[in-house]
Design an enzyme around this catalytic site. Sequence first.
Site, short mmCIF file in Angstrom:
data_model
loop_
_atom_site.label_atom_id
_atom_site.label_comp_id
_atom_site.label_asym_id
_atom_site.label_seq_id
_atom_site.Cartn_x
_atom_site.Cartn_y
_atom_site.Cartn_z
N HIS A 65 25.11 -6.82 -55.61
CA HIS A 65 26.36 -6.05 -55.47
C HIS A 65 26.77 -5.41 -56.80
CE1 HIS A 65 29.80 -4.86 -53.13
NE2 HIS A 65 30.65 -5.47 -53.93
N ASP B 62 22.17 -6.19 -51.17
CA ASP B 62 23.60 -6.42 -51.40
C ASP B 62 24.09 -7.46 -50.39
OD1 ASP B 62 26.45 -6.23 -51.45
OD2 ASP B 62 26.29 -4.20 -52.27
N SER C 66 32.54 -0.78 -54.90
CA SER C 66 32.85 -1.61 -53.76
C SER C 66 34.15 -1.19 -53.06
CB SER C 66 32.88 -3.08 -54.21
OG SER C 66 32.92 -3.96 -53.13
#
Length: 189
Positions: free
Chosen positions: A164, A137, A70
Amino acid sequence: MKTVYIIHGYNASSNDYWFPWLKQQVEAIGHQCEIIHFDDSQHPEYGLWKHNLAEQIQSLNENVVIIAHSLGCLASLGFLSEALQGSKLFALFLIAGFNRRLPTLPELNQFIDQVSVNDASLRLSFEHRFLFFSNNDPFVPAPFSIQLGHLMNAQMVEVKNAGHFMASDGFSEFPQLWDKLSVLLKSAP
């Protein structure tokens, strides 16, 4: 022996998700693994995160594998764009990566705007490049990850319904990542 660095993202820590599990897998086959700790991941500041990376990544050479998740992807790419200076690294794994503002997380805009990524240099710096993304996501839309994957000329891996890639999405382990990473580590001289 390879050294694997796992780099977490926003609102996460080194003990979250699949990070400890992956560290255990890497060490079980005889390689080193460090999980980077970012100060105040709930209120990320790029300058501080870059400093954390510089302090904790001991060397950048052909035995290094970077695995980032991320916001950690963007922080890593920005840090490496400055730090590598021609060095070659073994592999890069970007998980739910992105390199532009996220409509769902406007609080990260200032961080994102501060990062400068030299994609041309980075493409040449890694022998192997992978990007994992999910079709559902909730934070990083798949097209954002795909765009980064193209920019990095990475092998892209879609994991269906992975969200995610967090523990709440069922990711306390990450076998799809381990499948790719273990092949590289086992074939490495």
